[in-house]
Design a protein around this motif. Structure first.
Motif, PDB file in Angstrom:
ATOM      1  N   LEU A 232       0.859  -1.192   0.000  1.00 22.55           N
ATOM      2  CA  LEU A 232       0.000   0.000   0.000  1.00 22.55           C
ATOM      3  C   LEU A 232       0.892   1.238   0.000  1.00 22.55           C
ATOM      4  O   LEU A 232       1.268   1.756   1.038  1.00 22.55           O
ATOM      5  N   THR A 233       1.294   1.684  -1.193  1.00 18.15           N
ATOM      6  CA  THR A 233       2.129   2.884  -1.330  1.00 18.15           C
ATOM      7  C   THR A 233       1.212   4.090  -1.549  1.00 18.15           C
ATOM      8  O   THR A 233      -0.004   3.937  -1.700  1.00 18.15           O
ATOM      9  N   PHE A 234       1.811   5.295  -1.593  1.00 18.98           N
ATOM     10  CA  PHE A 234       1.019   6.499  -1.877  1.00 18.98           C
ATOM     11  C   PHE A 234       0.285   6.333  -3.208  1.00 18.98           C
ATOM     12  O   PHE A 234      -0.908   6.617  -3.320  1.00 18.98           O
ATOM     13  N   ALA A 235       1.004   5.839  -4.220  1.00 16.99           N
ATOM     14  CA  ALA A 235       0.420   5.725  -5.565  1.00 16.99           C
ATOM     15  C   ALA A 235      -0.716   4.703  -5.593  1.00 16.99           C
ATOM     16  O   ALA A 235      -1.808   4.978  -6.121  1.00 16.99           O
ATOM     17  N   SER A 236      -0.501   3.490  -5.018  1.00 23.19           N
ATOM     18  CA  SER A 236      -1.548   2.459  -5.061  1.00 23.19           C
ATOM     19  C   SER A 236      -2.755   2.877  -4.210  1.00 23.19           C
ATOM     20  O   SER A 236      -3.908   2.622  -4.577  1.00 23.19           O
ATOM     21  N   ALA A 237      -2.487   3.527  -3.069  1.00 17.05           N
ATOM     22  CA  ALA A 237      -3.598   3.993  -2.221  1.00 17.05           C
ATOM     23  C   ALA A 237      -4.422   5.041  -2.963  1.00 17.05           C
ATOM     24  O   ALA A 237      -5.662   5.039  -2.899  1.00 17.05           O
ATOM     25  N   LEU A 238      -3.724   5.937  -3.683  1.00 19.74           N
ATOM     26  CA  LEU A 238      -4.426   6.983  -4.435  1.00 19.74           C
ATOM     27  C   LEU A 238      -5.349   6.401  -5.494  1.00 19.74           C
ATOM     28  O   LEU A 238      -6.467   6.882  -5.693  1.00 19.74           O
ATOM     29  N   ARG A 239      -4.879   5.365  -6.182  1.00 22.09           N
ATOM     30  CA  ARG A 239      -5.728   4.738  -7.216  1.00 22.09           C
ATOM     31  C   ARG A 239      -7.010   4.201  -6.605  1.00 22.09           C
ATOM     32  O   ARG A 239      -8.095   4.334  -7.169  1.00 22.09           O
ATOM     33  N   SER A 240      -6.884   3.571  -5.431  1.00 22.50           N
ATOM     34  CA  SER A 240      -8.067   3.028  -4.751  1.00 22.50           C
ATOM     35  C   SER A 240      -8.973   4.148  -4.247  1.00 22.50           C
ATOM     36  O   SER A 240     -10.197   4.060  -4.336  1.00 22.50           O
ATOM     37  N   ILE A 241      -8.360   5.205  -3.733  1.00 18.31           N
ATOM     38  CA  ILE A 241      -9.122   6.339  -3.197  1.00 18.31           C
ATOM     39  C   ILE A 241      -9.998   6.964  -4.276  1.00 18.31           C
ATOM     40  O   ILE A 241     -11.133   7.357  -4.024  1.00 18.31           O
ATOM     41  N   LEU A 242      -9.473   7.017  -5.499  1.00 16.26           N
ATOM     42  CA  LEU A 242     -10.240   7.630  -6.594  1.00 16.26           C
ATOM     43  C   LEU A 242     -11.512   6.850  -6.912  1.00 16.26           C
ATOM     44  O   LEU A 242     -12.424   7.380  -7.554  1.00 16.26           O
TER      45      LEU A 242
ATOM     46  N   GLY B 275       7.399  10.636  -9.051  1.00  5.87           N
ATOM     47  CA  GLY B 275       6.680  11.030 -10.259  1.00  5.87           C
ATOM     48  C   GLY B 275       5.322  10.366 -10.395  1.00  5.87           C
ATOM     49  O   GLY B 275       4.346  10.987 -10.836  1.00  5.87           O
ATOM     50  N   GLU B 276       5.229   9.096 -10.000  1.00 10.82           N
ATOM     51  CA  GLU B 276       3.965   8.356 -10.137  1.00 10.82           C
ATOM     52  C   GLU B 276       2.869   8.995  -9.279  1.00 10.82           C
ATOM     53  O   GLU B 276       1.751   9.230  -9.752  1.00 10.82           O
ATOM     54  N   THR B 277       3.226   9.316  -8.022  1.00  9.92           N
ATOM     55  CA  THR B 277       2.249   9.959  -7.117  1.00  9.92           C
ATOM     56  C   THR B 277       1.855  11.333  -7.671  1.00  9.92           C
ATOM     57  O   THR B 277       0.676  11.711  -7.655  1.00  9.92           O
ATOM     58  N   ALA B 278       2.869  12.070  -8.180  1.00  5.96           N
ATOM     59  CA  ALA B 278       2.601  13.407  -8.737  1.00  5.96           C
ATOM     60  C   ALA B 278       1.641  13.319  -9.927  1.00  5.96           C
ATOM     61  O   ALA B 278       0.687  14.115 -10.031  1.00  5.96           O
ATOM     62  N   GLN B 279       1.862  12.331 -10.810  1.00  2.00           N
ATOM     63  CA  GLN B 279       1.010  12.164 -12.006  1.00  2.00           C
ATOM     64  C   GLN B 279      -0.437  11.881 -11.600  1.00  2.00           C
ATOM     65  O   GLN B 279      -1.382  12.475 -12.143  1.00  2.00           O
ATOM     66  N   ILE B 280      -0.620  10.964 -10.622  1.00  3.11           N
ATOM     67  CA  ILE B 280      -1.990  10.602 -10.194  1.00  3.11           C
ATOM     68  C   ILE B 280      -2.663  11.804  -9.543  1.00  3.11           C
ATOM     69  O   ILE B 280      -3.857  12.071  -9.760  1.00  3.11           O
ATOM     70  N   ALA B 281      -1.892  12.569  -8.733  1.00  6.84           N
ATOM     71  CA  ALA B 281      -2.447  13.753  -8.060  1.00  6.84           C
ATOM     72  C   ALA B 281      -2.940  14.767  -9.090  1.00  6.84           C
ATOM     73  O   ALA B 281      -4.037  15.327  -8.955  1.00  6.84           O
TER      74      ALA B 281
END
Length: 565
Positions: free
Chosen positions: A374-384, A399-405
């Motif tokens: 559960l990283t920032f990026a994977s959590a963000l995908r689920s949150i969306l 970069g991955e977290t920045a792109q999703i944000a």
């Protein structure tokens, strides 16, 4: 005075009800709870959240005509400090602070109606007792101040004697046994309590060649508190590992843990980090009050113009709001304050943090767990997929977290997050470095807040002086401007070497259409900064200079926090 209190024969509950501090029903409830907890009525009322120590103290001051004092801010003579043992002082929650008239002693008491305490103090000191009133918290700070180190050294000595006794009878020293010994338990507990009462943000337990050094970070600066013999280190570290849920037998690898502790009815969440060093393991504890991160916007230190900008940025229905600055610059506090402001019944707020620093009612908070994937990026995908309106990302690290944000903000969500950069303009450059397209940054970012914390000058002892021509130039004031007053730290009983508390200084860059164009064209940070200044932005240096001119902080603090800008 003690006799007067005897004659009044007033009951605490009746006095508090007559002063409208609590209701009769609350007194009844507290009396029931007292049967099981064995505490005093006042303490129980505070524990139940019905009132505060200050309210009770003020009510008693009015009802009994007893003067209120703050012994922690006084310089108490040594001969008075030595009159009563700290054990008795803690038992009755009292602190002698001055001699009265004709063989009397003035004593600050949490409960000035405690006649048993007054009689015992009179017997110990052979003096008449003049009762004054103070809060329990203030008395505890005072006892820690005058006796904390002596008590800690006594505990260290007791531990050393026990260790010697075990060696003498040929008992093998077992580290797990030694940490269960009460002197170490008491010593570590006192160390944490003392740090909390002194408003420390961190405790450092350091292994030097011949000694263990304990330092507290207060208002951003480290101060040595006490040193012990190096032989104490294994027991102190082992005790902290047990409290933090770490492996006591592992000494070669860094470890992290967590401690929850209550000091003077305030709950602290302590993050513990243990690191092997040349002379032994070093431990750092970061103290955080569970309620301290959510505060009023007015307490953050915004000026009127900055407050308007902050409110305007927060009013955006979608986009990215970034708070930037180095570690310990108050970014989390600003974020949590913004979230509390946005936390309404009709919005769904979800956060992803590492770790969750404070719990806020009505907000869904996700704790990052890299081991579980559960990283920032994977959590963000689920949150969306959780139908959010507002998303808070603890930190944009890659970069991955920045792109999703960015994608989340463009698709109609408000995203708030932090970045480690020195200025507002540098934040845009960092996002570009992370691989986010310039046109996406221009479309998504609505505001960047760079911030620092400056130490507040103590209002009781600060000293005024006129600014030099060089100082005026540095602050952007014409050198021929007359009578520009600055203040310097002095130091008194009330403060910490001239400072008490901290306040934020801010550089708020609101992304206007002109700035969007500059970002889209990938122009240099200096061009962006210049355009932002023309659009009304104040740099960190300008904000810090304003704070210094208002007498809130010193010139040296202003230079320290705005060195980069």
């Amino acid at each position: 005075m003690a006799g007067e209190l005897y004659r009044k024969k007033k009951r605490l509950g009746d006095m508090l009800v007559s002063e409208h501090v609590v209701t009769p029903e609350q007194i009844e409830q507290a009396m029931e709870v007292r049967k099981t907890n064995g505490k005093r009525l006042g303490e129980t009322l505070v524990d139940l959240g019905f009132t505060s120590e200050e309210n009770i103290t003020k009510a008693l001051t009015r009802q009994l005509g007893v003067e209120m004092v703050t012994p922690s801010t006084m310089k108490i003579p040594e001969d008075i400090v030595g009159l009563v043992s700290p054990t008795i002082l803690r038992k009755y929650m009292v602190m002698p602070f001055a001699y009265g008239n004709s063989n009397s002693l003035r004593v600050a008491m949490a409960d000035p109606m405690d006649m048993v305490a007054i009689d015992d103090l009179s017997m110990v000191t052979h003096m008449d007792i003049e009762a004054y009133i103070a809060t329990t918290h203030d008395i505890m700070i005072c006892i820690d101040k005058y006796f904390g180190n002596a008590e800690a050294l006594d505990a260290a000595e007791a531990y050393a004697k026990e260790r010697e006794a075990k060696k003498a009878i040929g008992e093998e020293e077992n580290e797990e046994d030694s940490v269960a010994d009460s002197p170490i338990v008491i010593m570590v507990r006192n160390m944490i309590e003392s740090a909390a009462r002194q408003r420390a943000s961190d405790i450092h337990v350091e292994a030097l060649e011949t000694k263990v050094r304990i330092r507290y970070r207060i208002d951003g600066a480290l101060f040595e508190q006490i040193t012990y013999d190096i032989g104490m280190l294994p027991a102190i570290i082992a005790r902290l590992k047990i409290m933090g849920g770490m492996d006591i037998s592992e000494k070669r690898k860094p470890q992290d843990g967590r401690i929850s502790i209550t000091v003077d009815r305030v709950e602290y969440d302590i993050r513990v980090s243990v690191l092997p060093t040349y002379y032994g393991e070093k431990c750092v504890m970061r103290l955080a009050q569970k309620t301290a991160l959510t505060r009023s916007k007015k307490d953050l230190g915004f000026g009127d113009a900055e407050m308007k900008k902050f409110d305007h940025i927060l009013a955006n229905p979608h986009g990215i709001i970034l708070v930037t600055g180095p570690t310990g610059s108050g970014k989390s506090t600003t974020l949590y304050t913004a979230l509390s402001e946005l936390n309404k019944e009709d919005v769904n707020i979800i956060t992803v943090e590492d770790p969750v620093e404070a719990n806020i009612n009505g907000i869904n908070q996700v704790h990052v767990n890299v081991k579980a994937g559960l990283t920032f990026a994977s959590a963000l995908r689920s949150i969306l997929r959780q139908d959010p309106d507002i998303i808070m990302i603890g930190e944009i690290r890659d970069g991955e977290t920045a792109q999703i944000a960015v994608q989340a903000s463009i698709t109609g969500h408000l995203v708030v997050s932090t970045l480690h950069t020195n200025s507002s303009a540098a934040t845009i450059a960092r996002l570009l470095d992370m691989g986010v397209e310039s046109y996406l940054i221009a479309d998504s970012v609505v505001g960047v807040i760079a911030q620092r914390l400056v130490r507040r000058l103590c209002p009781k002892c600060r000293q005024a002086r006129y600014a030099t021509e060089e100082e005026k130039r540095t602050m952007g004031i014409r050198p021929d401007t007359p009578n520009v007053v600055l203040y310097e730290p002095v130091g008194c009983m009330y403060c910490n070497r001239g400072y008490k508390g901290r306040i934020g200084v801010y550089e708020i860059m609101e992304i206007t259409p002109r700035l969007k164009k500059i970002i889209s064209n990938r122009e240099d940070s200096d061009v962006l900064k210049q355009a932002a200044l023309e659009e009304g932005m104040s740099t960190l240096r300008m904000s810090a200079a304003r704070t210094a001119l208002q007498g809130i902080t010193s010139y040296s603090e202003m230079l320290r926090v705005s060195f980069e800008s």
